[in-house]
Design an enzyme around this catalytic site. Structure first.
Site, PDB file in Angstrom:
ATOM      1  N   SER A 234       0.849  -1.201   0.000  1.00  0.00           N
ATOM      2  CA  SER A 234       0.000   0.000   0.000  1.00  0.00           C
ATOM      3  C   SER A 234       0.875   1.238   0.000  1.00  0.00           C
ATOM      4  CB  SER A 234      -0.879   0.023   1.250  1.00  0.00           C
ATOM      5  OG  SER A 234      -1.715  -1.098   1.262  1.00  0.00           O
ATOM      6  N   GLU A 329       2.056   5.676   3.046  1.00  0.00           N
ATOM      7  CA  GLU A 329       2.317   4.735   4.144  1.00  0.00           C
ATOM      8  C   GLU A 329       3.799   4.392   4.176  1.00  0.00           C
ATOM      9  OE1 GLU A 329      -0.486   1.421   4.787  1.00  0.00           O
ATOM     10  OE2 GLU A 329       1.258   0.108   4.777  1.00  0.00           O
TER      11      GLU A 329
END
Ligand SMILES: Cc1cc2nc3c(=O)[nH]c(=O)nc-3n(C[C@H](O)[C@H](O)[C@H](O)COP(=O)(O)OP(=O)(O)OC[C@H]3O[C@@H](n4cnc5c(N)ncnc54)[C@H](O)[C@@H]3O)c2cc1C
EC number: 1.3.1.98
Length: 337
Positions: A234, A329
Site C-alpha cells: 500500500s 504509508e
C-alpha cells in the site's frame, strides 16, 4: 558497478547508494552504525526495501542493510534478528507447531521492519504478538530491551520507529502459542478458502497456505515477472481523521484511537481511479495495481520522479473529490510528495 535503490527496493526505483554495507550479525550491525555515526556520515538503515522509496538522486552517505538471519525458538517465545526475512520466519515457526503469525504470511521485508509500521494483515498486527524488542539508541549509544508499551503503537500503522531514525531494531521477540489451532480467521474470503466459518480456526499451516493464495490473487506476493507486484504494497495509508468531511460519510470506516480510520482504497476508487488506472496517464510507467487500489506499481523503467508525480495525481484527485489528503504509508527518502 554502482548499486542503486532500484536494485535494493521492491518498487525498483531510486538512484545510487553512496556506500552500502550489509550487516551479517547483530554485533556487526551495531559496529557499522556506530562507525557511520562516529564519522558524522548520513546513515540510512534498511531491511528488505519493501516499504521504502528513495529519490533519483539516491543517498549520498552510508546505507546499512540489516542482513543477519539468526533466530531462536524457546518454547512459545521466538527471537529473530532484524535482518531475517519475515516470511522465512513465519514459515519456520508454523513448521515448528506455533500459532500467532500465520495470517502475516507472504509479507515481504525483514523482521526488523515489522515493528516500524506495526505491520498487519488479515486481522493480526505485529503488536498483538510482540513480547519485546532489542533496540540500539543512536543518540545514547546504548542497547536496550523495550517492551511493546515503549514502541508508540496505537494509531494505524504508527510507532516511534516510523517517525525517527534514532532507534534501530536489532532483534524482535514474539510470544506465540504452541497449539494446532490458528488465530481466528476474520476475513470472509480467507475463511471461504479454508471452508470454515468466519471467526473459526484451522491448522496454522493451512491458514498460511490460504493467506498466501489470497495475497497472490491480490498481487501482494512479490513476483519479479509481474509488474503488479513492483510496489511497496500500500503506497497510501488509510487516513485517520478527527472529523470526517460530509462528502466522505459513505466511506467504509473503523474507529481509531485518533478518530475515524477511512478506507483509502474506497476513496481512490470513488475519485475515479479504478484498478489498473494510469497506463494511459503520463508516460505509462506507473499505474495502480490491477487488483489493489492502494498499490502504486512500477510497470518497468519508472523513475522515482514518475512514481511521485503519479502519487500526487491520485492524492490531488482524492482531495478534489472528498476534501481529504491521502498520505504515503511508505518511507520517502530524498523525494517529496
Ligand atoms: C507486495 C507487498 C505487500 C505488502 N503487504 C503488506 C501488508 O500486508 N501489511 C503491511 O503492514 N505491510 C505490507 N507491505 C509493506 C512492507 O512489506 C512492510 O512494511 C515491511 O515490514 C517493511 O520491511 P522492510 O524490511 O522491507 O523495510 P524497509 O523497506 O527496508 O524500510 C522501511 C522503513 O523501516 C526502517 N527500518 C527497516 N529496518 C529497520 C530496523 N531494523 N530498525 C529501524 N528501522 C528500520 C527503514 O529505515 C525505513 O524507514 C507490503 C509490501 C509489498 C511490496
Amino acid at each position: 558497478m554502482t548499486t542503486t535503490f532500484a536494485d535494493l527496493t521492491t518498487m525498483r526505483v531510486g538512484g545510487p547508494v553512496g556506500r552500502l554495507d550489509v550487516a551479517t550479525s547483530t554485533p556487526h550491525a551495531v559496529e557499522l552504525i556506530r562507525n557511520a555515526d562516529a564519522t558524522g556520515e548520513p546513515l540510512l538503515v534498511m531491511g528488505g526495501g519493501s516499504n521504502l522509496v528513495v529519490g533519483d538522486v539516491g543517498w549520498d552517505g552510508s546505507v546499512v542493510k540489516m542482513g543477519s538471519a539468526e533466530f531462536v525458538i524457546d518454547g512459545e517465545l521466538v527471537t529473530a534478528a532484524a535482518g531475517m526475512e519475515w516470511d522465512t520466519l513465519v514459515s519456520a515457526v508454523v513448521a515448528d507447531g506455533l500459532s500467532g503469525i500465520e495470517t502475516l504470511s507472504g509479507i515481504p521485508g525483514s523482521v526488523g521492519g515489522t515493528p516500524v509500521q506495526n505491520v498487519g494483515a488479515y486481522g493480526t498486527l505485529t503488536s498483538d504478538v510482540l513480547e519485546s524488542i532489542t533496540v540500539f539508541d543512536r543518540s545514547a549509544g546504548t542497547i536496550e530491551r523495550w517492551l511493546p508499551e515503549q514502541c508508540g503503537f496505537g494509531s494505524h500503522r504508527q510507532s516511534v520507529f516510523k517517525h525517527s531514525d534514532r532507534w534501530i531494531v536489532l532483534d524482535v521477540t514474539f510470544r506465540l502459542r504452541r497449539t494446532a489451532q490458528s488465530v481466528p480467521i476474520t476475513f470472509a474470503q480467507v475463511a471461504e478458502r479454508l471452508q470454515i466459518e468466519v471467526g473459526g480456526t484451522a491448522a496454522p499451516a493451512d491458514v498460511r497456505e490460504a493467506i498466501i493464495a489470497q495475497r497472490r490473487d491480490r498481487k501482494m506476493v512479490l513476483d519479479e515477472h509481474d509488474h503488479d507486484t513492483w510496489s511497496v504494497g500500500s503506497f497510501f495509508i488509510n487516513p485517520v481523521l478527527a472529523e470526517v468531511p460530509r462528502r466522505a460519510l459513505d466511506c467504509p470506516s473503523l474507529p481509531d484511537i485518533k478518530g475515524t480510520k477511512l478506507h483509502a482504497a474506497w476513496l481512490i476508487d470513488q475519485a475515479g481511479f479504478g484498478p489498473g488506472y494510469g497506463l494511459d496517464w503520463g508516460n505509462g510507467s506507473v499505474a495502480l495495481s490491477s487488483r489493489h487500489a492502494l498499490a502504486v506499481t512500477n510497470r518497468g523503467g519508472a523513475t522515482t520522479a514518475d512514481v511521485m508525480k503519479f502519487a500526487a495525481h491520485i492524492r490531488d484527485g482524492v482531495a478534489a473529490r472528498f476534501d481529504i489528503r491521502l498520505n504515503p504509508e511508505c518511507h520517502l527518502v530524498n523525494c517529496s510528495y
